[in-house]
Design a protein around this motif. Structure first.
Motif, PDB file in Angstrom:
ATOM      1  N   LEU A 265      13.457  -0.891   5.006  1.00 30.50           N
ATOM      2  CA  LEU A 265      12.570  -1.187   5.839  1.00 30.50           C
ATOM      3  C   LEU A 265      10.602  -1.291   5.387  1.00 30.50           C
ATOM      4  N   SER A 266      10.234  -2.442   5.721  1.00 28.66           N
ATOM      5  CA  SER A 266       8.514  -2.055   5.348  1.00 28.66           C
ATOM      6  C   SER A 266       7.885  -1.245   6.834  1.00 28.66           C
ATOM      7  N   ASN A 267       7.240  -0.798   6.389  1.00 31.67           N
ATOM      8  CA  ASN A 267       6.427   0.535   7.435  1.00 31.67           C
ATOM      9  C   ASN A 267       6.045  -0.730   7.949  1.00 31.67           C
ATOM     10  N   GLU A 268       5.189  -1.870   7.602  1.00 33.13           N
ATOM     11  CA  GLU A 268       4.975  -3.510   8.865  1.00 33.13           C
ATOM     12  C   GLU A 268       5.915  -3.464   9.734  1.00 33.13           C
ATOM     13  N   TRP A 269       7.457  -3.715   9.541  1.00 31.32           N
ATOM     14  CA  TRP A 269       8.021  -3.979  10.263  1.00 31.32           C
ATOM     15  C   TRP A 269       9.054  -2.520  11.151  1.00 31.32           C
TER      16      TRP A 269
ATOM     17  N   GLY B  94       2.268   7.924   6.226  1.00 30.62           N
ATOM     18  CA  GLY B  94       1.907   6.655   5.658  1.00 30.62           C
ATOM     19  C   GLY B  94       2.171   6.148   3.783  1.00 30.62           C
ATOM     20  N   PHE B  95       4.218   6.511   4.331  1.00 29.08           N
ATOM     21  CA  PHE B  95       4.765   5.131   2.951  1.00 29.08           C
ATOM     22  C   PHE B  95       5.238   4.154   3.215  1.00 29.08           C
ATOM     23  N   ALA B  96       4.756   3.054   2.382  1.00 32.29           N
ATOM     24  CA  ALA B  96       5.091   1.104   2.290  1.00 32.29           C
ATOM     25  C   ALA B  96       6.836   1.560   2.435  1.00 32.29           C
TER      26      ALA B  96
ATOM     27  N   GLY C  67       9.982  -7.043  -2.640  1.00 33.31           N
ATOM     28  CA  GLY C  67       9.901  -8.843  -2.790  1.00 33.31           C
ATOM     29  C   GLY C  67       9.913  -9.440  -1.419  1.00 33.31           C
ATOM     30  N   GLY C  68       9.227  -8.446  -0.846  1.00 32.98           N
ATOM     31  CA  GLY C  68       8.489  -9.548   0.855  1.00 32.98           C
ATOM     32  C   GLY C  68       9.681  -9.030   1.874  1.00 32.98           C
ATOM     33  N   ALA C  69      10.848  -8.701   1.637  1.00 33.84           N
ATOM     34  CA  ALA C  69      12.011  -8.882   3.172  1.00 33.84           C
ATOM     35  C   ALA C  69      11.413  -7.611   4.025  1.00 33.84           C
ATOM     36  N   GLY C  70      11.702  -7.690   4.964  1.00 31.86           N
ATOM     37  CA  GLY C  70      11.291  -6.044   5.872  1.00 31.86           C
ATOM     38  C   GLY C  70      11.781  -5.312   6.141  1.00 31.86           C
ATOM     39  N   LEU C  71      13.654  -6.485   6.421  1.00 33.55           N
ATOM     40  CA  LEU C  71      14.240  -5.374   5.816  1.00 33.55           C
ATOM     41  C   LEU C  71      15.932  -5.899   5.072  1.00 33.55           C
TER      42      LEU C  71
ATOM     43  N   LEU D 244      13.285 -10.998  16.109  1.00 33.05           N
ATOM     44  CA  LEU D 244      11.493 -10.967  15.446  1.00 33.05           C
ATOM     45  C   LEU D 244      11.235 -12.095  14.559  1.00 33.05           C
ATOM     46  N   GLY D 245      12.323 -12.278  14.115  1.00 26.23           N
ATOM     47  CA  GLY D 245      11.614 -13.108  12.829  1.00 26.23           C
ATOM     48  C   GLY D 245      11.252 -12.279  11.799  1.00 26.23           C
ATOM     49  N   CYS D 246      12.023 -11.558  11.400  1.00 26.28           N
ATOM     50  CA  CYS D 246      11.511 -10.062  10.611  1.00 26.28           C
ATOM     51  C   CYS D 246      12.616 -10.809   9.405  1.00 26.28           C
TER      52      CYS D 246
END
Ligand SMILES: Nc1nc2c(ncn2[C@@H]2O[C@H](COP(=O)(O)OP(=O)(O)O)[C@@H](O)[C@H]2O)c(=O)[nH]1
Ligand SMILES: [Mg+2]
Length: 255
Positions: free
Chosen positions: A164-168, A85-87, A112-116, A195-197
């Protein structure tokens, strides 16, 4: 697990001389946990890692039975980061080349919102210390070749200092990643980009290792070269999923 926690994955193969310092310095950065993935290093790095884990519950170790490659180590680390469950998950070399003092800037970009976030050597503010001209040429040549073949706009596709974010990580689809070795870096960056990350490049100072030996080999370099050629071909054949037309880049992308 609070939402800002980051798991820093450190793959190791014979990094006994530097692992302790790297782990201690990483743990001084707020909200960090460390996962060492050791491939049965003959020099006893695994035992060093176990001692670090015994002394601090933010440190865990995964022992693998043999040298199975940097790419598969990160895949294993990413899966654990998602499960726990890490962010955020960070990639970092354990040989001292990636300076822990650069980590806060990478993390800030991720928050700040970067996925990578890619710690980038080849951009203003980026630097390489102690690399002879031929290594600089190989790195620049390799990244330039991959960039053209994969139609990427990123300036340091082979850099192994990332957040990297968990989401991406989830959207990447870990089962779709092919690379065993260092090609993993090129592959995952190019996949996420397409993928538009939202990707952010942050300048880093890369310091060539002072101890131990590089594990870069002809075989690893060859895997990267062959894979980049193949992905480049797939990209020009629009039916394959890896090559899905790029979505509009999300806000915050580096273009
Ligand atoms: N677990 C694991 N770690 C690896 C493997 N290959 C390289 N590493 C680690 O990946 C990081 C980068 O490797 P390094 O040899 O320094 O590559 P270079 O910086 O390109 O010369 C180091 O921490 C290595 O110990 C591997 O097969 N398995
Ligand atoms: Mg190195």
């Amino acid at each position: 697990m609070t939402p800002e926690q980051v798991l820093v994955v450190l793959p190791t193969y014979n990094e006994r001389a530097t692992l302790g310092t790297v782990v201690a310095d990483v743990l001084r950065v707020r909200h960090t946990h460390v996962l060492v993935i050791d491939d049965a290093s003959p020099d006893g790095t695994g035992r060093v890692a176990d001692a670090l884990a015994a002394g601090d519950d933010r440190v865990t170790v995964m022992h693998r039975p043999a040298k199975l490659g940097l790419g598969t180590a990160y895949l294993a680390g990413f899966r654990i980061a998602l499960k726990r469950g890490f962010a955020f998950v960070a990639e970092m070399d354990a040989d001292g080349s990636h300076r822990p003092e650069d980590l806060p800037a990478l993390l800030a970009a991720a928050r700040g919102g970067a996925g990578l976030v890619i710690g980038t050597r080849w951009m203003p503010g980026g630097e390489i210390v102690n690399w002879p001209l031929y290594r600089r040429m190989i790195s620049r040549g390799g990244t330039g070749f991959a960039r053209r073949a994969l139609r990427s706009e990123l300036r340091d596709l082979t850099s192994g200092y990332r957040v990297l974010s968990n989401e991406w990580v989830t959207r990447l689809g870990l089962d779709d990643v092919d690379s065993e070795g260092y090609a993993f870096q090129v592959e995952t960056a190019a996949m996420l980009e397409r993928l538009g990350c939202p990707v952010v490049e942050v300048p880093i100072t890369f310091v060539e290792r002072a101890a131990g030996r590089s594990k870069m080999s002809f075989r690893i370099g060859w895997e990267a070269f062959v894979n980049v050629l193949r992905w480049g071909r797939e990209l020009r054949r629009p039916s394959v999923s890896r090559t899905a037309p790029r979505e509009e880049p999300a806000q915050g992308s580096v273009r």
